[in-house]
Design a protein around this motif. Structure first.
Motif, PDB file in Angstrom:
ATOM      1  N   GLU A 118      21.948 -13.483   3.766  1.00  0.00           N
ATOM      2  CA  GLU A 118      21.046 -13.698   4.898  1.00  0.00           C
ATOM      3  C   GLU A 118      20.050 -12.541   4.940  1.00  0.00           C
ATOM      4  OE1 GLU A 118      21.232 -16.283   6.994  1.00  0.00           O
ATOM      5  OE2 GLU A 118      23.115 -17.113   6.220  1.00  0.00           O
ATOM      6  N   PRO A 119      18.880 -12.758   5.568  1.00  0.00           N
ATOM      7  CA  PRO A 119      17.985 -11.626   5.805  1.00  0.00           C
ATOM      8  C   PRO A 119      18.644 -10.621   6.760  1.00  0.00           C
ATOM      9  CG  PRO A 119      16.857 -13.723   6.131  1.00  0.00           C
ATOM     10  CD  PRO A 119      18.314 -14.038   6.001  1.00  0.00           C
ATOM     11  N   ASP A 120      18.274  -9.371   6.636  1.00  0.00           N
ATOM     12  CA  ASP A 120      18.783  -8.301   7.495  1.00  0.00           C
ATOM     13  C   ASP A 120      18.653  -8.679   8.985  1.00  0.00           C
ATOM     14  OD1 ASP A 120      19.145  -5.968   8.929  1.00  0.00           O
ATOM     15  OD2 ASP A 120      17.415  -4.937   8.056  1.00  0.00           O
ATOM     16  N   PRO A 121      19.772  -8.787   9.709  1.00  0.00           N
ATOM     17  CA  PRO A 121      19.685  -9.195  11.116  1.00  0.00           C
ATOM     18  C   PRO A 121      19.380  -8.032  12.068  1.00  0.00           C
ATOM     19  CG  PRO A 121      21.983  -8.981  10.474  1.00  0.00           C
ATOM     20  CD  PRO A 121      21.176  -8.612   9.257  1.00  0.00           C
ATOM     21  N   TYR A 122      19.177  -6.831  11.528  1.00  0.00           N
ATOM     22  CA  TYR A 122      18.930  -5.661  12.398  1.00  0.00           C
ATOM     23  C   TYR A 122      17.578  -5.026  12.067  1.00  0.00           C
ATOM     24  CZ  TYR A 122      23.968  -6.441  12.231  1.00  0.00           C
ATOM     25  OH  TYR A 122      25.202  -7.026  12.226  1.00  0.00           O
ATOM     26  N   PRO A 123      16.485  -5.821  12.094  1.00  0.00           N
ATOM     27  CA  PRO A 123      15.201  -5.279  11.630  1.00  0.00           C
ATOM     28  C   PRO A 123      14.746  -4.031  12.399  1.00  0.00           C
ATOM     29  CG  PRO A 123      14.910  -7.386  12.730  1.00  0.00           C
ATOM     30  CD  PRO A 123      16.367  -7.208  12.532  1.00  0.00           C
ATOM     31  N   SER A 124      15.130  -3.928  13.673  1.00  0.00           N
ATOM     32  CA  SER A 124      14.657  -2.775  14.461  1.00  0.00           C
ATOM     33  C   SER A 124      15.284  -1.472  13.981  1.00  0.00           C
ATOM     34  CB  SER A 124      14.978  -2.989  15.941  1.00  0.00           C
ATOM     35  OG  SER A 124      16.387  -3.000  16.106  1.00  0.00           O
ATOM     36  N   GLN A 125      16.354  -1.574  13.184  1.00  0.00           N
ATOM     37  CA  GLN A 125      17.003  -0.356  12.684  1.00  0.00           C
ATOM     38  C   GLN A 125      16.364   0.181  11.403  1.00  0.00           C
ATOM     39  OE1 GLN A 125      20.828   0.654  13.091  1.00  0.00           O
ATOM     40  NE2 GLN A 125      21.465  -0.904  14.530  1.00  0.00           N
ATOM     41  N   ASN A 126      15.366  -0.552  10.901  1.00  0.00           N
ATOM     42  CA  ASN A 126      14.633  -0.039   9.749  1.00  0.00           C
ATOM     43  C   ASN A 126      15.517   0.241   8.534  1.00  0.00           C
ATOM     44  OD1 ASN A 126      12.052   0.397   9.050  1.00  0.00           O
ATOM     45  ND2 ASN A 126      11.739   2.160  10.404  1.00  0.00           N
ATOM     46  N   LEU A 127      16.524  -0.584   8.322  1.00  0.00           N
ATOM     47  CA  LEU A 127      17.514  -0.297   7.273  1.00  0.00           C
ATOM     48  C   LEU A 127      16.899  -0.265   5.876  1.00  0.00           C
ATOM     49  CD1 LEU A 127      20.464  -2.538   8.538  1.00  0.00           C
ATOM     50  CD2 LEU A 127      20.125  -0.086   8.912  1.00  0.00           C
ATOM     51  N   PHE A 128      15.813  -1.038   5.699  1.00  0.00           N
ATOM     52  CA  PHE A 128      15.177  -1.092   4.382  1.00  0.00           C
ATOM     53  C   PHE A 128      14.761   0.302   3.915  1.00  0.00           C
ATOM     54  CE2 PHE A 128      11.476  -1.875   1.573  1.00  0.00           C
ATOM     55  CZ  PHE A 128      12.102  -2.654   0.610  1.00  0.00           C
ATOM     56  N   TYR A 129      14.318   1.127   4.870  1.00  0.00           N
ATOM     57  CA  TYR A 129      13.841   2.467   4.524  1.00  0.00           C
ATOM     58  C   TYR A 129      14.906   3.528   4.726  1.00  0.00           C
ATOM     59  CZ  TYR A 129       9.414   0.090   4.423  1.00  0.00           C
ATOM     60  OH  TYR A 129       8.419  -0.780   4.109  1.00  0.00           O
ATOM     61  N   ARG A 130      16.120   3.115   5.103  1.00  0.00           N
ATOM     62  CA  ARG A 130      17.152   4.109   5.410  1.00  0.00           C
ATOM     63  C   ARG A 130      18.205   4.238   4.323  1.00  0.00           C
ATOM     64  NH1 ARG A 130      19.313   2.821  11.244  1.00  0.00           N
ATOM     65  NH2 ARG A 130      21.159   3.795  10.363  1.00  0.00           N
ATOM     66  N   SER A 131      17.989   3.608   3.190  1.00  0.00           N
ATOM     67  CA  SER A 131      18.977   3.761   2.136  1.00  0.00           C
ATOM     68  C   SER A 131      18.296   4.065   0.803  1.00  0.00           C
ATOM     69  CB  SER A 131      19.863   2.521   2.048  1.00  0.00           C
ATOM     70  OG  SER A 131      20.947   2.787   1.170  1.00  0.00           O
ATOM     71  N   ASP A 132      19.118   4.109  -0.239  1.00  0.00           N
ATOM     72  CA  ASP A 132      18.648   4.594  -1.534  1.00  0.00           C
ATOM     73  C   ASP A 132      17.694   3.654  -2.257  1.00  0.00           C
ATOM     74  OD1 ASP A 132      19.919   7.146  -1.723  1.00  0.00           O
ATOM     75  OD2 ASP A 132      21.833   6.118  -1.916  1.00  0.00           O
ATOM     76  N   ASN A 133      17.487   2.452  -1.729  1.00  0.00           N
ATOM     77  CA  ASN A 133      16.513   1.552  -2.353  1.00  0.00           C
ATOM     78  C   ASN A 133      15.087   1.980  -2.015  1.00  0.00           C
ATOM     79  OD1 ASN A 133      17.214   0.616   0.421  1.00  0.00           O
ATOM     80  ND2 ASN A 133      15.435  -0.691   0.040  1.00  0.00           N
ATOM     81  N   ALA A 134      14.911   2.781  -0.964  1.00  0.00           N
ATOM     82  CA  ALA A 134      13.576   3.025  -0.401  1.00  0.00           C
ATOM     83  C   ALA A 134      12.601   3.660  -1.388  1.00  0.00           C
ATOM     84  CB  ALA A 134      13.687   3.882   0.854  1.00  0.00           C
ATOM     85  N   THR A 135      13.066   4.633  -2.184  1.00  0.00           N
ATOM     86  CA  THR A 135      12.121   5.324  -3.071  1.00  0.00           C
ATOM     87  C   THR A 135      11.590   4.400  -4.161  1.00  0.00           C
ATOM     88  OG1 THR A 135      13.726   7.097  -2.848  1.00  0.00           O
ATOM     89  CG2 THR A 135      11.753   7.582  -4.106  1.00  0.00           C
ATOM     90  N   LEU A 136      12.482   3.631  -4.786  1.00  0.00           N
ATOM     91  CA  LEU A 136      11.997   2.716  -5.821  1.00  0.00           C
ATOM     92  C   LEU A 136      11.157   1.604  -5.203  1.00  0.00           C
ATOM     93  CD1 LEU A 136      14.721   2.147  -8.590  1.00  0.00           C
ATOM     94  CD2 LEU A 136      12.531   3.305  -8.789  1.00  0.00           C
ATOM     95  N   ALA A 137      11.524   1.172  -4.014  1.00  0.00           N
ATOM     96  CA  ALA A 137      10.746   0.129  -3.332  1.00  0.00           C
ATOM     97  C   ALA A 137       9.321   0.625  -3.058  1.00  0.00           C
ATOM     98  CB  ALA A 137      11.422  -0.286  -2.034  1.00  0.00           C
ATOM     99  N   ALA A 138       9.199   1.888  -2.675  1.00  0.00           N
ATOM    100  CA  ALA A 138       7.870   2.450  -2.404  1.00  0.00           C
ATOM    101  C   ALA A 138       7.023   2.469  -3.670  1.00  0.00           C
ATOM    102  CB  ALA A 138       8.006   3.856  -1.841  1.00  0.00           C
ATOM    103  N   LEU A 139       7.679   2.476  -4.824  1.00  0.00           N
ATOM    104  CA  LEU A 139       6.967   2.464  -6.114  1.00  0.00           C
ATOM    105  C   LEU A 139       6.707   1.033  -6.606  1.00  0.00           C
ATOM    106  CD1 LEU A 139       8.996   5.355  -7.805  1.00  0.00           C
ATOM    107  CD2 LEU A 139       6.633   5.491  -6.992  1.00  0.00           C
TER     108      LEU A 139
END
Ligand SMILES: [Zn+2]
Length: 425
Positions: A343-364
């Motif tokens: 399912e899509p992340d049900p807690y969008p207000s928590q900004n989880l996408f940018y709070r874990s180790d995927n964030a740096t590669l995602a920014a690239l």
């Protein structure tokens, strides 16, 4: 409680002798790995402690057993680097022969002493007008140039907020000094002293070279560090075991490595990486991301806290940043006909996408997403001493790991390539 648990583990181990070796995603294996990583002996796997080194050695030994290779440029599974933490001790400065108070000097450097004047070759920036001093300061810091910045005293409030910027990270090759002063700065002299602490850190990385698409990488990741030891809670427990956060994801990475290594049919190169220092600022993933060519990474499965049931119950997990690429849709397609659903992340207000180790590669630009089951609005043991193996649903966790393996099938075979994420900067 512990003793009972031990007996249970033994029982399951004996029982599983009768099982097919092909059953990679079973609770015995998940428990074996979890029991080591989340044990009290590892004292919460805090970066800079001997106990986290034991965790790293364990993971490396597991990668070796699976027959993984080393990341290009490395001679073993440890991707070592240093992190520098600086603590401000003192500073003096004059600008155009006027003395500046210590509280109006902020230095960003990883050196213990810094002495600069107008002949030192520093660029000079004067900020008299900006909409957002903190944003402007961030841009200046990101340029990695020796710079002296004179900030108009009009911005005193934001200048003081700038002091909260963490001076913690990789060794800097430059220095940036901010001074609250309205002078032109034709002449200046700054002397600054820091206490510098260096921590040796290491990610653990193993690879499985692809058969036909060696230069296209699929990354499976987790973080193996946690919070260490703190004050005892009401039950007298002071160890933050991090069984779910993120021994669970690390267990998954180890099990997936073993599984794919036994299949030996991956067309793309698979990279298995367990990061250090996620909890203290994502330093492990940042270092890793800078040292692989992001353009070659076609997907990242970052696994964080998959040891409890998600809000939808068993056989389900969510994907952060679901709408940012078609990664989630591809995974879902590969699971058609199974009981499992993403399912899509049900807690969008928590900004989880940018709070874990995927964030740096995602920014690239890499379709790098985190898969989790953690109920971030109500997970009772999150960042608590009670995040112990006894709080996990290992059976469900093994199912989640199996589903991740199945869901990645068409990406590993090179049939599907997730769309890129919009780059930042
Ligand atoms: Zn975590």
């Amino acid at each position: 409680m512990k003793r009972l648990f031990f007996i249970l583990t033994l029982f399951i181990s004996i029982h599983s002798f009768a099982q097919e070796p092909a059953k990679y995603f079973n609770i015995t294996e998940a428990l074996r790995i979890e029991s080591f990583l989340a044990s009290d002996d590892l004292r919460g796997r805090k970066p800079g402690t001997p106990e986290i080194d034991k965790a790293a050695d364990f993971i490396a030994a597991e990668f070796k057993k699976s027959g993984l290779g080393f990341l290009s440029g490395l001679e073993n599974y440890h991707q070592s680097f240093s992190n520098i933490r600086t603590k401000f001790l003192s500073a003096t400065a004059t600008v155009d022969d006027i003395a500046v108070e210590e509280k109006n000097i902020i230095g960003f450097t990883t050196d213990s002493t810094l002495s600069v004047n107008e002949t030192s070759g520093f660029a000079k920036i004067i900020i008299n007008n900006t909409e957002n001093l903190l944003a402007t300061a961030t841009e200046i810091l990101l340029q990695n140039k020796n710079t002296i910045v004179l900030v108009n005293s009009f911005f005193i409030n934001d200048f003081n907020k700038l002091k909260r910027f963490k001076n913690d990270g990789p060794k800097m090759s430059n220095a940036v000094v901010f001074i609250l002063s309205n002078a032109a700065g034709d002449k200046y002299l700054v002397n600054l002293k820091n206490k510098v602490t260096e921590t040796k850190l290491a990610n653990v990385v193993g690879i499985l070279p692809g058969k036909s698409k060696k230069d296209e990488y699929v990354v499976f990741s987790s973080h193996y560090d946690h919070l260490g030891v703190g004050k005892p809670n009401a039950a007298g427990d002071s160890i933050y075991n991090g069984a779910n956060d993120d021994a669970a994801g690390t267990t998954a990475v180890i099990m997936l490595a073993k599984y794919f290594a036994s299949l030996k049919n991956n067309e793309r190169t698979l990279i298995f990486v367990t990061f250090t220092a996620e909890e203290t600022g994502g330093f492990g993933s940042r270092y890793f991301s800078k040292n692989i060519p992001a353009a070659k990474a076609v997907a990242m499965f970052n696994l964080e806290m998959i040891g409890t049931e998600s809000k939808w119950g068993k056989n389900s997990a969510y994907i952060t940043g679901y709408e940012k690429s078609d990664f989630g849709k591809i995974l879902q397609k590969n699971l058609e006909g199974t009981a499992f659903h993403f399912e899509p992340d049900p807690y969008p207000s928590q900004n989880l996408f940018y709070r874990s180790d995927n964030a740096t590669l995602a920014a690239l630009g890499v379709p790098a997403h985190t898969i989790s089951t953690s109920k971030m609005d109500s997970e009772p043991n999150y960042h608590k001493q009670s995040d112990e193996i006894s709080s996990l649903d290992i059976t469900n966790m093994a199912e989640v790991i199996k589903a991740i393996a199945l869901s990645s099938k068409s990406i590993i075979s090179g049939k599907d390539t997730p769309s890129r994420i919009e780059k930042i900067n």
